[in-house]
Design an enzyme around this catalytic site. Structure first.
Site, PDB file in Angstrom:
ATOM      1  N   HIS A 149       0.848  -1.205   0.000  1.00  0.00           N
ATOM      2  CA  HIS A 149       0.000   0.000   0.000  1.00  0.00           C
ATOM      3  C   HIS A 149       0.886   1.260   0.000  1.00  0.00           C
ATOM      4  O   HIS A 149       0.913   2.027   0.959  1.00  0.00           O
ATOM      5  CB  HIS A 149      -0.893  -0.044   1.250  1.00  0.00           C
ATOM      6  CG  HIS A 149      -2.080   0.856   1.220  1.00  0.00           C
ATOM      7  ND1 HIS A 149      -2.008   2.190   0.876  1.00  0.00           N
ATOM      8  CD2 HIS A 149      -3.376   0.612   1.526  1.00  0.00           C
ATOM      9  CE1 HIS A 149      -3.211   2.724   0.980  1.00  0.00           C
ATOM     10  NE2 HIS A 149      -4.059   1.789   1.361  1.00  0.00           N
ATOM     11  N   GLU A 253      -0.511   1.356  -5.791  1.00  0.00           N
ATOM     12  CA  GLU A 253      -0.283   0.172  -4.973  1.00  0.00           C
ATOM     13  C   GLU A 253      -0.282  -1.101  -5.827  1.00  0.00           C
ATOM     14  O   GLU A 253      -1.240  -1.377  -6.538  1.00  0.00           O
ATOM     15  CB  GLU A 253      -1.377   0.072  -3.900  1.00  0.00           C
ATOM     16  CG  GLU A 253      -1.616   1.393  -3.176  1.00  0.00           C
ATOM     17  CD  GLU A 253      -2.948   1.427  -2.452  1.00  0.00           C
ATOM     18  OE1 GLU A 253      -3.442   0.353  -2.038  1.00  0.00           O
ATOM     19  OE2 GLU A 253      -3.511   2.531  -2.303  1.00  0.00           O
TER      20      GLU A 253
END
EC number: 5.1.3.15
Length: 277
Positions: A149, A253
């Protein structure tokens, strides 16, 4: 609030090039390249070793998004990881550290499987490489989704663009997860954006990050790419972010999230991401 130095692992390559990892979640907090910080970390991030850290590169496993069995985005990002290799110089002169997370009594209460996650972080001259592997130590197969992330620092989100997404399907989480097609050559962000692009190219250019510079994200065996910025109202509702921070971040991400990985007993899944400036 500042992190406890005892919770940090620092990779130092010299020439003002460092990477700092927090053992809570194996979260990369910082990648400084020749004196310039490339990773966004919220000024309001909480370092209580309980809550997920807002910013950096949190590790999402075994579930991306809401999870009926436990916390959103799984437990890897809120678990304490073990260092099995302290920062060490490679033959190429890079600095490498290795962390692991294995199943525990608390993880098995949520997700009753035996596993081993290995996270290898390599600080090179102009890049940061994060290798992620999952080994199934159970006697049966299991399914999971996973994602790195990554939060990038930017001067102004209004000028940022992301390449490598034209013609692809994406699930728009802002619009009930419905599927749409991307027709833009480069994706710009002017509002709350939370999209899962499916079967993406292995390389994206993130343009106009800092001082007009471009960063490259390259990935292997992460077939999907999430693009996220919460924009003003949603950021204001997040106490560990705040509305003043959203213009200076973008999340691009790498993950395996649009469909799960099915991992046989004894098998290992390997994936990697390289950030390059």
């Amino acid at each position: 609030m500042s992190p406890n130095p005892k919770d940090l692992l620092v990779l130092d390559r010299g020439h003002n090039t460092t990477c700092t990892i927090h053992l809570h979640g194996a979260t990369v907090l910082s990648w400084i390249l020749k004196g310039e910080e490339k990773i966004f970390l919220s000024p309001k991030a909480v370092f209580d070793n309980k809550k997920a850290i807002r910013g950096g590169i949190p590790v999402v496993f075994p579930c991306f998004g809401p999870w009926e069995l436990g916390p959103a985005h799984g437990f890897a990002r809120i678990s304490r990881w073990e260092v099995i290799q302290e920062p060490k110089k490679t033959e190429a002169g890079d600095i490498r550290a290795i962390l692991v997370l294995t199943d525990s009594e608390s993880s098995r209460k949520l997700w009753n499987y035996s596993f081993r996650l290995t996270y290898t972080v390599t600080l090179a001259e102009n890049s940061l490489v994060t290798d992620f592997s999952v080994t199934n130590k159970s006697s049966e197969s299991f399914d999971f989704t996973c994602l790195l992330h990554t939060y990038f620092r930017v001067d102004d989100i209004n000028t940022v663009s992301v390449s490598g997404l034209k013609g692809l399907k994406y699930a728009d989480k802002v619009r009930d997860g419905n599927l749409f097609s991307e027709d833009r050559e480069v994706v710009t962000i002017r509002e709350n954006v939370d999209r899962v692009y499916i079967a993406t190219e292995n390389t994206h250019l993130i343009s106009n990050t800092l001082d007009g510079k471009t960063l490259t994200i390259s990935k292997s065996n992460f077939p999907d790419t999430v693009v996220w910025n919460p924009w003003k109202a949603k950021a204001a509702a997040m106490p560990d972010l705040g509305e003043e921070s959203y213009p200076n971040m973008v999340c691009v991400e790498a993950g395996h999230v649009s469909s799960p990985v099915n991992l046989s007993a004894g098998a290992t899944y390997n994936a990697s991401q390289t950030l390059q400036a």
